[in-house]
Write a protein that holds these residues in place. Structure first.
Motif, PDB file in Angstrom:
ATOM      1  N   GLY A  23      92.361 -28.637 -69.965  1.00  0.00           N
ATOM      2  CA  GLY A  23      92.485 -30.079 -70.068  1.00  0.00           C
ATOM      3  C   GLY A  23      93.682 -30.704 -69.385  1.00  0.00           C
ATOM      4  N   HIS A  24      94.403 -29.940 -68.578  1.00  0.00           N
ATOM      5  CA  HIS A  24      95.561 -30.490 -67.882  1.00  0.00           C
ATOM      6  C   HIS A  24      95.139 -31.217 -66.609  1.00  0.00           C
ATOM      7  CE1 HIS A  24      98.358 -28.475 -70.574  1.00  0.00           C
ATOM      8  NE2 HIS A  24      97.680 -27.351 -70.405  1.00  0.00           N
ATOM      9  N   ASP A  25      95.949 -32.190 -66.212  1.00  0.00           N
ATOM     10  CA  ASP A  25      95.711 -32.967 -64.994  1.00  0.00           C
ATOM     11  C   ASP A  25      96.349 -32.220 -63.823  1.00  0.00           C
ATOM     12  OD1 ASP A  25      95.386 -34.838 -63.051  1.00  0.00           O
ATOM     13  OD2 ASP A  25      96.742 -36.331 -63.900  1.00  0.00           O
ATOM     14  N   ILE A  26      95.531 -31.615 -62.960  1.00  0.00           N
ATOM     15  CA  ILE A  26      96.016 -30.714 -61.923  1.00  0.00           C
ATOM     16  C   ILE A  26      95.943 -31.370 -60.544  1.00  0.00           C
ATOM     17  CG2 ILE A  26      95.762 -28.458 -60.830  1.00  0.00           C
ATOM     18  CD1 ILE A  26      96.549 -28.307 -63.767  1.00  0.00           C
ATOM     19  N   THR A  27      97.034 -31.248 -59.790  1.00  0.00           N
ATOM     20  CA  THR A  27      97.055 -31.608 -58.373  1.00  0.00           C
ATOM     21  C   THR A  27      97.431 -30.359 -57.582  1.00  0.00           C
ATOM     22  OG1 THR A  27      97.711 -33.895 -58.818  1.00  0.00           O
ATOM     23  CG2 THR A  27      98.102 -33.056 -56.597  1.00  0.00           C
ATOM     24  N   LEU A  28      96.593 -30.010 -56.598  1.00  0.00           N
ATOM     25  CA  LEU A  28      96.815 -28.802 -55.800  1.00  0.00           C
ATOM     26  C   LEU A  28      97.276 -29.194 -54.397  1.00  0.00           C
ATOM     27  CD1 LEU A  28      96.534 -25.692 -55.492  1.00  0.00           C
ATOM     28  CD2 LEU A  28      94.195 -26.099 -54.687  1.00  0.00           C
ATOM     29  N   ILE A  29      98.373 -28.577 -53.948  1.00  0.00           N
ATOM     30  CA  ILE A  29      98.883 -28.789 -52.593  1.00  0.00           C
ATOM     31  C   ILE A  29      98.666 -27.518 -51.778  1.00  0.00           C
ATOM     32  CG2 ILE A  29     100.884 -29.359 -51.170  1.00  0.00           C
ATOM     33  CD1 ILE A  29     102.200 -30.590 -53.614  1.00  0.00           C
ATOM     34  N   ASP A  30      98.126 -27.682 -50.572  1.00  0.00           N
ATOM     35  CA  ASP A  30      97.996 -26.545 -49.660  1.00  0.00           C
ATOM     36  C   ASP A  30      97.905 -27.087 -48.239  1.00  0.00           C
ATOM     37  OD1 ASP A  30      97.217 -23.378 -50.156  1.00  0.00           O
ATOM     38  OD2 ASP A  30      96.550 -24.133 -48.212  1.00  0.00           O
ATOM     39  N   SER A  31      98.362 -26.304 -47.283  1.00  0.00           N
ATOM     40  CA  SER A  31      98.326 -26.731 -45.882  1.00  0.00           C
ATOM     41  C   SER A  31      96.987 -26.451 -45.225  1.00  0.00           C
ATOM     42  CB  SER A  31      99.438 -26.024 -45.091  1.00  0.00           C
ATOM     43  OG  SER A  31      99.297 -24.618 -45.189  1.00  0.00           O
ATOM     44  N   ASN A  32      96.106 -25.726 -45.921  1.00  0.00           N
ATOM     45  CA  ASN A  32      94.801 -25.351 -45.387  1.00  0.00           C
ATOM     46  C   ASN A  32      93.714 -26.216 -46.030  1.00  0.00           C
ATOM     47  OD1 ASN A  32      92.323 -24.083 -44.776  1.00  0.00           O
ATOM     48  ND2 ASN A  32      93.318 -22.093 -44.561  1.00  0.00           N
ATOM     49  N   GLN A  33      93.079 -27.066 -45.244  1.00  0.00           N
ATOM     50  CA  GLN A  33      92.072 -27.969 -45.791  1.00  0.00           C
ATOM     51  C   GLN A  33      90.876 -27.215 -46.357  1.00  0.00           C
ATOM     52  OE1 GLN A  33      92.420 -31.449 -46.005  1.00  0.00           O
ATOM     53  NE2 GLN A  33      90.666 -31.142 -47.366  1.00  0.00           N
ATOM     54  N   ALA A  34      90.514 -26.078 -45.745  1.00  0.00           N
ATOM     55  CA  ALA A  34      89.372 -25.294 -46.229  1.00  0.00           C
ATOM     56  C   ALA A  34      89.629 -24.785 -47.645  1.00  0.00           C
ATOM     57  CB  ALA A  34      89.102 -24.127 -45.282  1.00  0.00           C
ATOM     58  N   VAL A  35      90.872 -24.374 -47.923  1.00  0.00           N
ATOM     59  CA  VAL A  35      91.231 -23.919 -49.265  1.00  0.00           C
ATOM     60  C   VAL A  35      91.081 -25.058 -50.270  1.00  0.00           C
ATOM     61  CG1 VAL A  35      93.153 -23.129 -50.710  1.00  0.00           C
ATOM     62  CG2 VAL A  35      92.765 -22.101 -48.464  1.00  0.00           C
ATOM     63  N   LEU A  36      91.550 -26.234 -49.887  1.00  0.00           N
ATOM     64  CA  LEU A  36      91.450 -27.393 -50.769  1.00  0.00           C
ATOM     65  C   LEU A  36      90.001 -27.786 -51.016  1.00  0.00           C
ATOM     66  CD1 LEU A  36      94.332 -29.577 -49.278  1.00  0.00           C
ATOM     67  CD2 LEU A  36      94.406 -28.226 -51.380  1.00  0.00           C
ATOM     68  N   ASP A  37      89.188 -27.783 -49.962  1.00  0.00           N
ATOM     69  CA  ASP A  37      87.777 -28.151 -50.108  1.00  0.00           C
ATOM     70  C   ASP A  37      87.059 -27.196 -51.045  1.00  0.00           C
ATOM     71  OD1 ASP A  37      88.157 -30.238 -48.359  1.00  0.00           O
ATOM     72  OD2 ASP A  37      87.368 -29.172 -46.597  1.00  0.00           O
ATOM     73  N   ASN A  38      87.367 -25.914 -50.927  1.00  0.00           N
ATOM     74  CA  ASN A  38      86.743 -24.911 -51.798  1.00  0.00           C
ATOM     75  C   ASN A  38      87.124 -25.127 -53.258  1.00  0.00           C
ATOM     76  OD1 ASN A  38      85.262 -22.354 -52.249  1.00  0.00           O
ATOM     77  ND2 ASN A  38      87.285 -21.559 -52.765  1.00  0.00           N
ATOM     78  N   THR A  39      88.369 -25.547 -53.490  1.00  0.00           N
ATOM     79  CA  THR A  39      88.844 -25.752 -54.862  1.00  0.00           C
ATOM     80  C   THR A  39      88.229 -26.989 -55.502  1.00  0.00           C
ATOM     81  OG1 THR A  39      90.941 -24.671 -54.335  1.00  0.00           O
ATOM     82  CG2 THR A  39      90.888 -26.056 -56.302  1.00  0.00           C
ATOM     83  N   ILE A  40      88.210 -28.102 -54.767  1.00  0.00           N
ATOM     84  CA  ILE A  40      87.703 -29.340 -55.367  1.00  0.00           C
ATOM     85  C   ILE A  40      86.194 -29.297 -55.566  1.00  0.00           C
ATOM     86  CG2 ILE A  40      89.612 -30.729 -54.511  1.00  0.00           C
ATOM     87  CD1 ILE A  40      87.878 -31.714 -52.261  1.00  0.00           C
ATOM     88  N   GLU A  41      85.510 -28.376 -54.874  1.00  0.00           N
ATOM     89  CA  GLU A  41      84.083 -28.190 -55.126  1.00  0.00           C
ATOM     90  C   GLU A  41      83.847 -27.544 -56.486  1.00  0.00           C
ATOM     91  OE1 GLU A  41      82.320 -25.947 -52.011  1.00  0.00           O
ATOM     92  OE2 GLU A  41      82.481 -27.535 -50.507  1.00  0.00           O
ATOM     93  N   LYS A  42      84.804 -26.733 -56.940  1.00  0.00           N
ATOM     94  CA  LYS A  42      84.640 -25.974 -58.181  1.00  0.00           C
ATOM     95  C   LYS A  42      85.263 -26.662 -59.388  1.00  0.00           C
ATOM     96  CE  LYS A  42      84.737 -21.477 -55.817  1.00  0.00           C
ATOM     97  NZ  LYS A  42      85.489 -20.191 -55.682  1.00  0.00           N
ATOM     98  N   TYR A  43      86.379 -27.375 -59.184  1.00  0.00           N
ATOM     99  CA  TYR A  43      87.141 -27.904 -60.315  1.00  0.00           C
ATOM    100  C   TYR A  43      87.449 -29.387 -60.121  1.00  0.00           C
ATOM    101  CZ  TYR A  43      87.896 -22.866 -60.231  1.00  0.00           C
ATOM    102  OH  TYR A  43      87.709 -21.513 -60.134  1.00  0.00           O
TER     103      TYR A  43
END
Length: 445
Positions: A23-43
């Motif tokens: 239930g925490h409010d998570i912000t993910l930082i990464d320099s790789n857009q593919a990594v970010l896209d994969n994460t926001i698809e799941k969570y």
């Protein structure tokens, strides 16, 4: 709680999954857009692309409103700069940095205030400590300690010839002749909290709670004959191997075959070659060693090496897995104990987050067991804890929650219905996955 995670690699992804589910409010930082896209698809998380060590990117991620920053990129230096920069922008921020380089270990601890670090985590060092514990008590697949090392939850596999095969749990005490409780059984990928009538079967993985001073008796009466580990072969020359070798040297173990960095370990024989080569392993005496630990950077290679060791009757085999999301297939293979540095790191951080979220009554220790399908948490009873000094049979506990031990004034018991806990006692509780406990009072209906 607003949490910023810098780095979407193995640890960052695991933390995103675990902390967002709580239930925490998570912000993910990464320099790789593919990594970010994969994460926001799941969570359900916010993503920011860029260099996490720059104030511009951190401000874009909302660092001024955040409560906690976890820097888990692949570079120690970036993690340190990220925490330092973030703290300059938000002085009230809690910061956690993953620091892996053995050369930084001592100075980071001494300079943690300078770098504005609330906590540092080192997956490889923690994994090395866990492996050393297994080497000290060969026979267990895994060991988790609680109550200042007075009690442990240990993992055993029920083999075809095991004395446990086919018995009910009500018969267990008469067989092992010591104080134990089977808190979880992993069968066909499912975690079960068994009752006294539960019948153990071949290939079951059982998780047993026992006072630490009873472990030798437990192994002896289960006919698991063990001897002191004297010769250990380490396959792989990464950071984990360095940390483990240093620990084994200090503990006095005599190991003479490792693939390591010779300049850091003058007491170790170094073999340069392919650790997955069967002829090499045979030439270096794999059949004569007491234990083999496969620690290369490839899960597949570690699995192959461990299968070689099992085939050559090495008494104790330990296998590191770093990338595997689902280990159920590995659990059916003869590769001994499985160690996951990522899992150990995430457990430490999750405990810190829970302590921040609810300061009073928070878990002082959290361990994932049964391939991540159950969790063991340690709590200290305080004046706010309900049902103090009441027999356990007099109140109701939530479904899929089990009190597995109580430590009172240094003495540990496996509780029954007449047992009770009082202020300052340590209570260890096991729950199935998805039943997160922030404080001890969460176990009651």
């Amino acid at each position: 709680m607003k949490i910023i995670i810098a780095g979407g690699g193995k640890v960052g992804a695991a933390l995103t999954r675990q902390l967002s589910s709580e239930g925490h409010d998570i912000t993910l930082i990464d320099s790789n857009q593919a990594v970010l896209d994969n994460t926001i698809e799941k969570y359900d998380v916010i993503s920011v692309k860029g260099n996490c060590a720059t104030s511009k990117v951190l401000e874009q991620a909302g660092i001024k409103e955040a409560t906690l920053l976890i820097a888990a990129t692949s570079e120690d230096e970036i993690n340190l700069l990220c925490c330092l920069t973030a703290h300059a922008v938000n002085p009230n921020l809690h910061t956690i940095a993953r620091i892996r380089n053995p050369e930084y270990s001592e100075q980071i601890y001494q300079m943690r205030k300078i770098f504005a670090l609330s906590l540092t985590v080192n997956p490889e060092r923690q994994a090395a400590r866990e492996i050393e514990k297994l080497l000290r008590f060969p026979g267990f697949l895994k060991r988790d300690s609680f109550a200042k090392d007075r009690v442990e939850i240990v993992e055993l596999r029920v083999g075809e010839e095991s004395i446990l095969n086919g018995i009910s749990l009500s018969e267990l005490t008469s067989i092992v002749k010591c104080q134990v409780l089977v808190c979880t059984v992993l069968r066909d990928g499912e975690a079960i909290m068994p009752g006294g009538s539960f019948i153990l079967e071949e290939n079951d993985r059982i998780f047993v709670t026992a006072p630490t001073n009873e472990l030798t008796t437990l192994l002896k009466n289960l006919n698991i004959i063990t001897h002191r580990i004297k010769s250990v072969m380490l396959a792989g020359g990464g950071r984990l191997s360095i940390y483990l070798s240093q620990l084994l040297t200090k503990s006095g173990m005599n190991y003479d075959r490792c693939v390591m960095l010779a300049q850091l370990l003058p007491a170790v024989d170094i073999i340069h070659g392919d650790a997955s080569s069967l002829p090499l392993l045979e030439s270096e005496g794999i059949s004569e060693c007491d234990a083999l630990v496969s620690l290369t950077g490839l899960d597949e290679m570690n699995m192959v090496i461990s299968l070689y060791a099992t085939d050559h009757k090495v008494p104790l085999v330990i296998t590191k897995f770093g990338h595997a999301e689902e280990t159920s297939i590995f659990n059916r293979l003869a590769i001994g104990s499985i160690i996951s540095p990522r899992e150990l790191c995430c457990n430490i951080i999750a405990r810190y987050v829970r302590a921040m979220h609810k300061q009073t009554g928070a878990a002082v220790s959290v361990h994932s067991i049964a391939a991540g399908k159950a969790e063991a948490a340690e709590f200290i009873v305080d004046k706010g804890t309900l049902h103090c000094d009441e027999p356990l049979k007099s109140f109701k506990i939530r479904k899929n929650v089990l009190i597995v031990c109580i430590t009172h004034q240094g003495s540990t018991i496996i509780p029954n219905g007449d047992s009770c806990f009082c202020i300052d006692d340590t209570v260890v509780v096991v729950t199935v996955a998805g039943t997160a406990l922030s404080q001890l009072n969460d176990i009651f209906e």
